[in-house]
Enzyme design. Structure first.
Site, short mmCIF file in Angstrom:
data_model
loop_
_atom_site.label_atom_id
_atom_site.label_comp_id
_atom_site.label_asym_id
_atom_site.label_seq_id
_atom_site.Cartn_x
_atom_site.Cartn_y
_atom_site.Cartn_z
N HIS A 109 51.93 100.94 59.00
CA HIS A 109 52.48 102.23 58.01
C HIS A 109 52.37 101.59 56.66
CE1 HIS A 109 55.50 103.83 56.53
NE2 HIS A 109 55.82 105.10 57.97
N GLU A 140 54.68 101.57 54.65
CA GLU A 140 55.47 100.14 54.49
C GLU A 140 55.29 98.40 54.66
OE1 GLU A 140 59.11 103.25 56.65
OE2 GLU A 140 58.50 104.47 54.85
N GLU A 187 49.47 109.95 56.42
CA GLU A 187 50.12 109.81 55.70
C GLU A 187 49.85 109.37 54.58
OE1 GLU A 187 54.02 109.24 58.68
OE2 GLU A 187 53.31 107.05 57.82
N GLY A 237 59.46 110.61 60.05
CA GLY A 237 60.39 109.37 59.73
C GLY A 237 61.94 109.89 59.82
N GLY A 238 62.30 110.66 58.73
CA GLY A 238 63.92 111.45 58.51
C GLY A 238 64.43 112.37 59.01
N SER A 292 57.63 112.92 55.19
CA SER A 292 58.60 114.38 55.24
C SER A 292 57.93 115.45 56.25
CB SER A 292 59.06 114.78 52.83
OG SER A 292 58.76 113.84 52.76
N ASN A 319 59.38 108.26 63.55
CA ASN A 319 59.55 106.65 63.52
C ASN A 319 61.01 106.20 62.84
OD1 ASN A 319 59.43 104.79 62.34
ND2 ASN A 319 57.94 105.40 60.44
N TRP A 320 61.50 105.75 63.93
CA TRP A 320 63.13 105.48 63.40
C TRP A 320 62.38 104.59 62.05
CZ3 TRP A 320 66.42 104.81 68.43
CH2 TRP A 320 66.56 106.73 68.76
N LYS A 321 62.18 104.04 61.91
CA LYS A 321 61.56 102.65 60.88
C LYS A 321 63.45 101.63 61.12
CE LYS A 321 60.44 106.37 58.01
NZ LYS A 321 60.23 106.26 56.12
N GLY A 378 58.98 109.71 52.67
CA GLY A 378 60.47 109.39 53.09
C GLY A 378 60.95 109.84 51.04
#
Ligand code: PEP
Length: 256
Positions: free
Chosen positions: A99, A101, A171, A238-239, A217, A13-15, A177
C-alpha cells in the site's frame, strides 16, 4: 478482454482504525448487508488486533477477512512483524501488499513488495498488490512508467498460474484519502494499461482473468462510473469502508 470472466472484489482497507469493540459493531452491521450481494467478493482488511474477532464473526457469511501487510520471512528475529503463514493459519484469506502508505511511511520498496507477494502466495493467501503514481509523477507525465516499474517488480519470479491468484489495486497516491478521485477515464486508462502489462508478460488468457481494482476515494457517489469500466474489477476502499451503509452501497453497485 471479457469483464464477465472476472468476479469483482470489493475490499475495505480499515487502515489503523477501529478497536476490537468497534470492529465487532461494524462487522455486525455489515453481515446482513453483504449477505444480499453475492456476485462480488466482499473482503474486509482489518488491523491485526481485530483479525480474530473478524474471523469469528464472519464464519459462515460471505465476508472474507484480510490483513493489511505481512512479512516476507516465515519466522525469525523480526520484532513487530507478522508472517503470511501466521495469517493463513488463523483463516485469513487476503493480504494487502505494498500500500502507498507502507511505501511512504514504512520504507516499503518494490523489492520487498515482490518478496511479500511471494510469501503471501506460498502461504495460500490472496495478495492485493498496490501500485500507483504520486501527483508529481502524474504531472510529469510518467504515470505509465511508474506503474509499469512497480508492476513488473512486484511480479518478478511469479508464474502465470500464481499471477491469476493475485489482485492488483491501482491506487493513484494523490487520490488516497484526499477526496480527489481519478476520473472514470483516468482510472480505466491505467487499469487497462496494467492488464496490458500482464498480457505482455503472461499472455491474454491470464490477463483476462486477473482482477484489477481501482482505489482512491471511491465512495457511494462515484463508484457506479468507476465500476462500470471494462478493466476495473472492484475497489480497494479506505474511508468509505468504515461506515456499513457506505460500504453497502459499494457492494450494491458492484452487484448491479
Ligand atoms: C486505501 O486506503 O487504499 C484507499 C483507497 O483509501 P480511500 O478510499 O480513503 O482513499
Amino acid at each position: 478482454m471479457n469483464k464477465a470472466l472476472r468476479k469483482a472484489v470489493i475490499a475495505g482497507n480499515w487502515k489503523m482504525n477501529k478497536t476490537r469493540t468497534e470492529a465487532k459493531t461494524l462487522i455486525e452491521e455489515l453481515i446482513p448487508i453483504a449477505a444480499k450481494f453475492s456476485s462480488c467478493e466482499t473482503v474486509i482488511c482489518v488491523p491485526f488486533t481485530s483479525l480474530e474477532t473478524a474471523l469469528e464473526l464472519t464464519k459462515g457469511t460471505n465476508i472474507k477477512v484480510g490483513a493489511q501487510n505481512c512479512h516476507f520471512q516465515k519466522c525469525g528475529a523480526y520484532t513487530g512483524e507478522i508472517s503470511a503463514g501466521m495469517l493463513a493459519e488463523m483463516g485469513v484469506e487476503y493480504v494487502i501488499i505494498g500500500h502507498s502508505e507502507r511505501r511512504q511511511y514504512f520504507a516499503e520498496t518494490d523489492l520487498t513488495v515482490n518478496r511479500r507477494t511471494k510469501a503471501a502466495l506460498a502461504a495460500g493467501l490472496t495478495p492485493i498488490v498496490c501500485v500507483g503514481e504520486m501527483l508529481s509523477e502524474r504531472e510529469d507525465g510518467i504515470t505509465e512508467a511508474i506503474v509499469m516499474l512497480q508492476t513488473i517488480a512486484a511480479f518478478t519470479g511469479i508464474s502465470a498460474e500464481e499471477a491469476k491468484k493475485i489482485v492488483i489495486a491501482y491506487e493513484p497516491v494523490w487520490a488516497i484519502g484526499t477526496g480527489k478521485t481519478a476520473t472514470d477515464e483516468q482510472a480505466e486508462e491505467v487499469c487497462a494499461f496494467i492488464r496490458k502489462i500482464m498480457a505482455d508478460k503472461y499472455g491474454n488468457d491470464t490477463a483476462e482473468v486477473m482482477v484489477i481494482q481501482y482505489g482512491g476515494s471511491m465512495n457511494p457517489g462515484n463508484a457506479a462510473g468507476l465500476l462500470a469500466k471494462e478493466n476495473i474489477d472492484g475497489g480497494l476502499i479506505g474511508g468509505a469502508s468504515l461506515k456499513a451503509s457506505d460500504f453497502g452501497v459499494l457492494l450494491e453497485v458492484a452487484n448491479a
